[in-house]
Design a protein around this motif. Structure first.
Motif, short mmCIF file in Angstrom:
data_model
loop_
_atom_site.label_atom_id
_atom_site.label_comp_id
_atom_site.label_asym_id
_atom_site.label_seq_id
_atom_site.Cartn_x
_atom_site.Cartn_y
_atom_site.Cartn_z
N ILE A 171 43.08 51.95 41.69
CA ILE A 171 41.82 51.46 40.82
C ILE A 171 42.16 50.29 40.26
O ILE A 171 41.43 49.14 40.15
CB ILE A 171 41.48 52.65 40.04
N THR A 172 43.43 50.21 39.43
CA THR A 172 43.70 48.70 38.69
C THR A 172 43.92 47.63 39.55
O THR A 172 43.56 46.53 39.40
CB THR A 172 45.15 49.07 38.06
N VAL A 173 44.27 47.82 40.92
CA VAL A 173 44.46 46.52 41.84
C VAL A 173 43.30 46.50 42.59
O VAL A 173 42.98 45.26 42.89
CB VAL A 173 45.91 47.18 42.95
N GLU A 227 47.72 41.51 35.96
CA GLU A 227 49.16 41.46 35.37
C GLU A 227 50.06 42.14 36.34
O GLU A 227 51.06 41.59 36.65
CB GLU A 227 48.99 42.04 34.03
N GLU A 228 49.63 43.28 36.95
CA GLU A 228 50.62 44.25 37.81
C GLU A 228 50.89 43.21 39.04
O GLU A 228 51.98 43.38 39.67
CB GLU A 228 49.96 45.52 38.12
N MET A 229 49.72 42.96 39.60
CA MET A 229 49.78 42.21 40.94
C MET A 229 50.79 40.91 40.75
O MET A 229 51.45 40.46 41.60
CB MET A 229 48.81 41.93 41.48
N ILE A 271 38.99 45.44 31.00
CA ILE A 271 40.46 45.97 30.65
C ILE A 271 41.33 46.32 32.17
O ILE A 271 42.39 45.84 32.12
CB ILE A 271 40.37 47.00 29.69
N VAL A 272 40.78 47.40 32.72
CA VAL A 272 41.53 47.86 33.94
C VAL A 272 41.55 46.57 34.89
O VAL A 272 42.85 46.68 35.63
CB VAL A 272 40.58 49.01 34.54
N ARG A 273 40.70 45.77 35.11
CA ARG A 273 40.89 44.58 35.94
C ARG A 273 41.95 43.78 35.61
O ARG A 273 42.62 43.36 36.54
CB ARG A 273 39.49 43.83 36.20
N ILE A 332 43.09 61.06 39.12
CA ILE A 332 44.07 59.89 38.65
C ILE A 332 43.18 58.59 38.12
O ILE A 332 43.47 57.91 37.36
CB ILE A 332 45.08 59.60 39.53
N ALA A 333 42.44 58.10 39.26
CA ALA A 333 41.71 56.84 38.97
C ALA A 333 40.71 57.27 37.79
O ALA A 333 40.72 56.15 36.78
CB ALA A 333 40.64 56.63 40.06
N ALA A 334 40.10 58.25 37.58
CA ALA A 334 39.12 58.58 36.21
C ALA A 334 40.00 58.64 35.11
O ALA A 334 39.73 57.98 34.08
CB ALA A 334 38.56 59.88 36.48
N MET A 335 41.47 59.09 35.25
CA MET A 335 42.10 59.04 33.92
C MET A 335 42.61 57.93 33.39
O MET A 335 42.68 57.38 32.35
CB MET A 335 43.48 59.86 34.39
#
Length: 291
Positions: free
Chosen positions: A124-126, A56-58, A49-51, A204-207
């Motif tokens: 983390i997402t990127v 999508e953001e990139m 999900i996070v990946r 923040i990454a854990a969040m």
């Protein structure tokens, strides 16, 4: 007598079977769906999900990233404002910082729930899609996103700090509270600032990692994680930039102090906490399963 005992044994056996049979009966399809609905997603599912969110953001246009990042910078400034409002109305006691730190969560609630671009979320997402598909193209898209979002975040917090400093929208007493809260961001040495920024990046990454499985508790996850950053005296590059720019506009800190003494070390610390620690550990625990 033996027949009677045998009859009693058969009755007992039948009774036990009747009592325990329901416990061993196969569950229905409806019950299977209930189990799946109530279960916490497996780690590889959260990772995916996070990946995908990072991919999508990139893929978003630079213009979209810029305006979303600018909105996040403006929104995050309400963290300092909320803290100052709480501090203004509370007696100076030992527990006051624990309460005023709740105000720090306000800006993050706006940013995260509104899906605005915040630099430290992208640590983390990127990074996850970059590690999953290592290439110069993927790395370049990640660098582009980081640069655009960080610049947009700073533009938003710089404008917000100027608005609070030079317009009558903020009462003088409230402005003084904002400046008093802000002083901690430049009172540490360079190395100490790096260390104080590492836990903030990690939290923040854990969040971000916790939100996909939080269902209806996303707001609580955001509040708890960001409250701990403030209550623990840790440093966040975007939220802290509002405070640093307030001091700069007030003349309490020079441009060199803001960018050399705050931005540079805190950026490094946030990246270490969010990327080098949390993201890499996250990838390490699922990489074999993802194969």
């Amino acid at each position: 007598m033996a027949s009677a005992k045998q009859h009693h044994s058969d009755q007992s056996s039948n009774q036990v079977t009747a009592e325990t049979a329901p416990n061993h009966a196969p569950i229905s399809e409806r019950e299977v769906e209930d189990v799946e609905a109530r279960s916490t997603p497996r780690t590889p599912v959260i990772y995916e999900i996070v990946r995908r969110l990072g991919e999508e953001e990139m893929a978003r246009p630079v213009v979209s990233l810029w305006w979303s990042g600018l909105a996040a910078g403006l929104s995050i400034s309400f963290s300092l404002l909320a803290q100052a409002v709480l501090q203004q109305h509370l007696e100076p006691t030992g527990w006051r910082p624990l309460v005023t730190s709740l105000g720090y969560s306000i800006g993050f609630l706006i940013v995260v729930l509104a899906r605005q671009q915040l630099f430290t979320e992208n640590t983390i997402t990127v990074v996850l899609p970059v590690m999953a598909n290592w290439s110069l193209g993927t790395l370049g898209r990640a660098a582009r996103l980081w640069a655009v979002v960080l610049a947009a975040n700073f533009a938003g917090t710089l404008f917000a700090a100027a608005f609070c400093s030079f317009t009558p929208a903020i009462e003088p007493d409230l402005k003084q509270q904002m400046l008093e809260i802000s002083r901690h961001v430049i009172e540490h040495g360079w190395f100490v600032s790096v260390l104080k920024a590492i836990p903030a990046g990690f939290l923040i990454a854990a969040m971000v990692w916790l939100l996909p499985s939080a269902e209806g508790s996303q707001a609580w996850i955001i509040v708890v994680m960001t409250w701990l950053i403030s209550a623990g005296g840790f440093l966040h590059i975007v939220a802290g930039s509002t405070e640093a720019f307030m001091l700069m506009w007030d003349g309490s800190a020079s441009v060199t102090e803001v960018f050399g003494g705050f931005v540079a070390p805190v950026l490094i610390g946030n990246l270490i906490g969010g990327t080098a620690l949390f993201a890499l550990l996250t990838y390490a625990q699922v990489m074999k399963e993802m194969e």
